[in-house]
Design an enzyme around this catalytic site. Sequence first.
Site, PDB file in Angstrom:
ATOM      1  NE  ARG A  29      -3.773  -2.332   2.165  1.00 47.81           N
ATOM      2  CZ  ARG A  29      -4.751  -2.670   1.321  1.00 47.81           C
ATOM      3  NH1 ARG A  29      -5.159  -1.817   0.407  1.00 47.81           N
ATOM      4  NH2 ARG A  29      -5.334  -3.855   1.405  1.00 47.81           N
ATOM      5  CG  ASP A  30       1.464   5.481  -2.425  1.00 45.24           C
ATOM      6  OD1 ASP A  30       1.967   5.422  -3.567  1.00 45.24           O
ATOM      7  OD2 ASP A  30       1.697   6.413  -1.617  1.00 45.24           O
ATOM      8  CB  ILE A  31       3.738   5.854   2.468  1.00 37.75           C
ATOM      9  CG1 ILE A  31       3.930   6.027   3.957  1.00 37.75           C
ATOM     10  CG2 ILE A  31       4.265   7.037   1.670  1.00 37.75           C
ATOM     11  CD1 ILE A  31       5.384   6.047   4.397  1.00 37.75           C
ATOM     12  CG  ASN A  87       3.257   8.634 -12.401  1.00 34.98           C
ATOM     13  OD1 ASN A  87       2.357   8.836 -13.209  1.00 34.98           O
ATOM     14  ND2 ASN A  87       3.063   8.605 -11.095  1.00 34.98           N
ATOM     15  CB  VAL A  96      10.123   5.830  -6.194  1.00 36.74           C
ATOM     16  CG1 VAL A  96      10.996   4.635  -5.848  1.00 36.74           C
ATOM     17  CG2 VAL A  96       9.638   6.533  -4.929  1.00 36.74           C
ATOM     18  CG  HIS A 100       6.352   2.674  -8.946  1.00 37.74           C
ATOM     19  ND1 HIS A 100       7.568   3.298  -9.143  1.00 37.74           N
ATOM     20  CD2 HIS A 100       5.450   3.659  -8.755  1.00 37.74           C
ATOM     21  CE1 HIS A 100       7.407   4.597  -9.048  1.00 37.74           C
ATOM     22  NE2 HIS A 100       6.136   4.856  -8.827  1.00 37.74           N
ATOM     23  CG  HIS A 102       0.873   4.680  -8.865  1.00 38.76           C
ATOM     24  ND1 HIS A 102       1.010   5.336  -7.662  1.00 38.76           N
ATOM     25  CD2 HIS A 102       1.972   5.003  -9.599  1.00 38.76           C
ATOM     26  CE1 HIS A 102       2.152   6.024  -7.674  1.00 38.76           C
ATOM     27  NE2 HIS A 102       2.749   5.846  -8.832  1.00 38.76           N
TER      28      HIS A 102
HETATM   29  P1  5GP Z   1       5.788   7.962  -8.322  1.00 37.08           P
HETATM   30  O1  5GP Z   1       5.532   9.391  -7.981  1.00 37.08           O
HETATM   31  O2  5GP Z   1       7.279   7.696  -8.464  1.00 37.08           O
HETATM   32  O3  5GP Z   1       4.995   7.466  -9.496  1.00 37.08           O
HETATM   33  O4  5GP Z   1       5.230   7.113  -7.116  1.00 37.08           O
HETATM   34  C1  5GP Z   1       5.966   6.877  -5.958  1.00 37.08           C
HETATM   35  C2  5GP Z   1       4.966   6.513  -4.878  1.00 37.08           C
HETATM   36  O5  5GP Z   1       5.665   5.926  -3.817  1.00 37.08           O
HETATM   37  C3  5GP Z   1       4.219   7.716  -4.299  1.00 37.08           C
HETATM   38  O6  5GP Z   1       2.822   7.549  -4.504  1.00 37.08           O
HETATM   39  C4  5GP Z   1       4.615   7.712  -2.831  1.00 37.08           C
HETATM   40  O7  5GP Z   1       3.553   8.082  -1.966  1.00 37.08           O
HETATM   41  C5  5GP Z   1       5.055   6.290  -2.613  1.00 37.08           C
HETATM   42  N1  5GP Z   1       6.072   6.130  -1.571  1.00 37.08           N
HETATM   43  C6  5GP Z   1       7.209   6.876  -1.424  1.00 37.08           C
HETATM   44  N2  5GP Z   1       7.917   6.434  -0.368  1.00 37.08           N
HETATM   45  C7  5GP Z   1       7.216   5.386   0.141  1.00 37.08           C
HETATM   46  C8  5GP Z   1       7.444   4.519   1.258  1.00 37.08           C
HETATM   47  O8  5GP Z   1       8.434   4.610   1.983  1.00 37.08           O
HETATM   48  N3  5GP Z   1       6.522   3.548   1.485  1.00 37.08           N
HETATM   49  C9  5GP Z   1       5.396   3.409   0.706  1.00 37.08           C
HETATM   50  N4  5GP Z   1       4.550   2.436   1.027  1.00 37.08           N
HETATM   51  N5  5GP Z   1       5.143   4.220  -0.346  1.00 37.08           N
HETATM   52  C10 5GP Z   1       6.050   5.193  -0.614  1.00 37.08           C
END
Ligand code: 5GP
Length: 116
Positions: A29-31, A87, A96, A100, A102
């Site tokens: 799950r996303d944080i 993304n 990140v 990945h 979503h």
């Molecule tokens: P991006 O913006 O790269 O597409 O998505 C990265 C996602 O990783 C974001 O939605 C962010 O909330 C999530 N995220 C970042 N750090 C962590 C973490 O330490 N744990 C979890 N579970 N999600 C994270």
Amino acid sequence: MSDTIFDRIIRREIPADIVFEDEHLIGFRDIAPQAPVHVLFVPKTPIARLNDLTPAHAEIVGRLAVAAADFAKQEGFAEDGYRIVMNCNEHGGQTVFQIHLHLLAGAPLGRFGTSK
Ligand code: 5GP
């Protein structure tokens, strides 16, 4: 060597609410959830960006979508519907640098596009 926050979750160095794992992928799950259900599916193979994909990665990318769809069915929201998003780089909002997927669900999500 790849060492993103997601690699650290895969190695259990930092906690996460893990909902799926097999030899290829992890799902957690996303944080900072952007919908009532917000799960990230991440390959264990290091791939920084969608731009780095080659045909050799086709199977692992397919596995991300299959895992998300299976999770939606298992959790009972597949027929209501959901969205999957990947993304890339600055304009895509990537923060990140390990690819990945979503999975967003649990309510009508509205349209998507630019934030302006
Ligand atoms: P991006 O913006 O790269 O597409 O998505 C990265 C996602 O990783 C974001 O939605 C962010 O909330 C999530 N995220 C970042 N750090 C962590 C973490 O330490 N744990 C979890 N579970 N999600 C994270």
